[in-house]
Design an enzyme around this catalytic site. Structure first.
Site, PDB file in Angstrom:
ATOM      1  CG  HIS C  97      -1.606   1.272   1.475  1.00  0.00           C
ATOM      2  ND1 HIS C  97      -2.298   1.916   0.476  1.00  0.00           N
ATOM      3  CD2 HIS C  97      -1.737   2.058   2.581  1.00  0.00           C
ATOM      4  CE1 HIS C  97      -2.833   3.034   0.958  1.00  0.00           C
ATOM      5  NE2 HIS C  97      -2.491   3.142   2.226  1.00  0.00           N
ATOM      6  CG  HIS C  99      -0.508   7.500   1.052  1.00  0.00           C
ATOM      7  ND1 HIS C  99      -1.262   8.373   1.813  1.00  0.00           N
ATOM      8  CD2 HIS C  99      -0.780   6.267   1.553  1.00  0.00           C
ATOM      9  CE1 HIS C  99      -1.931   7.693   2.739  1.00  0.00           C
ATOM     10  NE2 HIS C  99      -1.643   6.419   2.606  1.00  0.00           N
ATOM     11  CG  ASP C 122       3.754  -4.709 -21.822  1.00  0.00           C
ATOM     12  OD1 ASP C 122       3.348  -5.587 -22.604  1.00  0.00           O
ATOM     13  OD2 ASP C 122       4.543  -3.805 -22.172  1.00  0.00           O
ATOM     14  CG  HIS C 171      -6.955   5.349   1.363  1.00  0.00           C
ATOM     15  ND1 HIS C 171      -7.433   4.689   2.471  1.00  0.00           N
ATOM     16  CD2 HIS C 171      -5.616   5.372   1.505  1.00  0.00           C
ATOM     17  CE1 HIS C 171      -6.411   4.343   3.247  1.00  0.00           C
ATOM     18  NE2 HIS C 171      -5.304   4.753   2.674  1.00  0.00           N
ATOM     19  CE1 TYR C 229       9.169  -7.825 -22.242  1.00  0.00           C
ATOM     20  CE2 TYR C 229       9.445  -8.859 -20.095  1.00  0.00           C
ATOM     21  CZ  TYR C 229       9.659  -7.789 -20.944  1.00  0.00           C
ATOM     22  OH  TYR C 229      10.360  -6.693 -20.505  1.00  0.00           O
TER      23      TYR C 229
END
Lengths: 235, 235, 235, 235
Positions: C97, C99, C122, C171, C229
């Site tokens: 997580h 910001h 991709d 958020h 790839y």
């Protein structure tokens, strides 16, 4: 070589590297020069040389007659623009030209950089003027000197000492000052105010210049006989 | 291994690392190749290898027939796009592909990058073309070669030597040059002009290309037989 | 302590530092966790600790029952969001997580991040979903677990394995992956595509997602059984 | 000199350098001060001194009566603004002023910085207020103290402890805190939220503040008696 000219080359070298240190340079763009007014000698960045390989000995010395002094590299292709400015603005000792991102963005948009705040007013007395577009005649005949004349025309009736920068339409910024370092330092400040003016413009497309009383207060706090910013001797 | 191919690998390695040094890379995106025209050998970045762990020995050698030379890693998944460009543009010696932020933003917007100023005109002779969107047929059949053909189609009737870059719609930029380093250097300049064109566009959404006389002046100041920028021998 | 858990702490520490290295962090924002599925133990960044002072021994171990294992610091205040995700998405081994600036900008604008190009395709199979706004009831009762449930609701009828990120309205982004490093790496890619999608959106406010055939081609070039790839073993 | 004042100078020096480390400074802009409430002594950055040359011994000590203590440099030209804030906001121990780019952009646009997300709510209890424009009378009479009064007027009926920053119209941000470091840290966070609010505003010009319940939840998760973010003792 003359000690004075050697230290001029050193000073001009350092001023050119300031542009790199402040992130104003991509590739070989940009050039700073300084002048020794007594001997009429200009020191300027050589044309198209990578900043990483540049040294103070590469700085080119050139007379007001455009003759290269000593052997050496070709001077910046913008040398004639610098020469025009030195001739017209007798009180300056250095000239800087960059393609710094935000000042160039305003140049390309062919708009003066408005004075939206006191950061701007601390450095420049009003909006940064934008020249007209260079004429086809000047492009064909003598492009670089023509660019110089375009700047000088823009300053008719204006004091080049309280507005030490201009943006050339479709091109980019030029700045000047007491010496090469001062001119390069003004380029750095110009880029900063070009950046925050850009941001403010996006927040409010109809935004106007700050009021004159506030502009004058901030400009004169730092410049002129009643300035009280700083430590006196230093600028 | 042949000394020539060894030094090609070294050169291609360095050109790939230039993308990192100039901040054009996130993750493993991007790839640069170089070609030895005599032997018809291409050196290219391996697929999906972290730049931090990349060394010149990892660079993959491949023939025009797509056969890998010697043992080694898988070549970039975009290898066939490079191959198509080498076949169609016989005068080039290097190809670079990046997902650099601003050039990619224009690619995603499916718009050519307009020529708003002389920084652009110094490097590219007019706006950077944008391809059409790749057809579903090409996506299914032979996607990477199809991307190459899309670029080649976009250059029909155009000189790939005075416009060494393209943006592929919904994808990102490709550039080329005399060798791998030159191709990567063009990617760096492309990102810079993509950035300032973006800023100018936001300042004035109706902004148009600069006039042709100014474009030609700046482009020819640096390129072709009458160029007077730089130190002659060096580009 | 168990060797396995010690190395989990080390891995989670490094994944947290990846956020800093890639410029995704201001202050103490952001947290990455990893899970040992066998013992049901989660390792997560402690709450409000400066990244500069963080060491692997500071990483907090916690059971699925939320009990802290051993003595130690308080776990991230977002721990319950991580727990909800580990419970609902049984195939994941790490959660991140941040910001980060551009992903947060889209979150704050309460809009999914459109898929404007192949860089996005991709990495993510379509636009990055945006949750609804958390209810006042969940804010009052159990805010962090409620944030987890909001994400899980958004993924009803969707495969969390081909869309390893979400933005939480008002958020910021959450991402996940096979382990902590993978989850953090996805955060880095997410920020990059959030950035270029932002730029493309400004160039053309009416821009739409790329066509499905191109999205699928790029996503499946890198993911799933027919991926070609990379170097096979490595992702 | 008093040990306490010596360490205050050191602390104020470090807080000033924090602005540089976080990229909030161009040129000599910006200044941080700290106060020793017992002796009524303020330590503040000297005026117009280059951050590169700044040392803790250059920090100026000044009484609430504006008398410089000991010999030394001229204090920041903004000293009277700091003094006004220390007088009005008795609970603060440090003040910071920057010309950081995005906070300044909002100041120049004369708009409060809206609270678009939880990153903002973690740090500030609602939108960052913007002062009115300073009156011509205050500009003429006592500009810097007038700037302080402008801020104080903006906080009438507001708690300066849960909103530790303001943007001064046409100028830039000021922040405060328990000490100089805390004030400078708030400037860093302010710039970050100014940046992401700017981006969100561009994505949606009609975007509104987040709902009060979410604002309060995040603010009170970190501040006040029921805060549960962090490690207790540390902020």
């Amino acid at each position: 070589m003359d000690t004075k000219l050697k230290s001029l080359k050193e000073e001009v070298y350092r001023a050119n590297m300031m542009l790199v240190e402040h992130g104003l340079v991509t590739g070989t763009f940009g050039n700073v020069s300084g002048i020794d007014r007594k001997s009429g000698t200009i020191a300027i960045k050589p044309s198209g040389v990578d900043y990483k390989r540049l040294s103070s000995s590469d700085i080119v010395l050139i007379g007001m007659d455009e003759n290269i002094i000593g052997s050496g590299l070709n001077p910046s292709s913008d040398t004639r623009t610098h020469l025009e400015l030195y001739k017209a603005f007798q009180g300056i000792g250095g000239v800087a030209h960059t393609h710094s991102r935000f000042a160039t963005a305003w140049s390309q948009a062919k708009r003066p950089i408005p004075c939206f705040g006191t950061t701007h007013a601390d450095c420049f007395r009003g909006e940064i003027p934008c020249t007209g577009i260079i004429s086809d005649e000047d492009i064909k005949k003598d492009y670089e000197a023509g660019t110089g004349r375009l700047i000088i025309d823009t300053f008719k009736g204006r004091d080049y000492q309280d507005m030490k920068a201009v943006i050339v339409a479709c091109h980019g910024p030029f700045s000047w000052g007491d010496d090469a370092k001062d001119a390069a330092g003004t380029s750095v400040l110009l880029e900063e105010i070009a950046h925050s003016a850009f941001l403010s413009r996006l927040l409010d497309p109809s935004l106007d210049n700050i009021k004159k009383s506030l502009l004058e207060k901030h400009y004169l706090r730092k410049h002129g006989k009643d300035a009280y910013y700083g430590q006196g001797k230093e600028k």
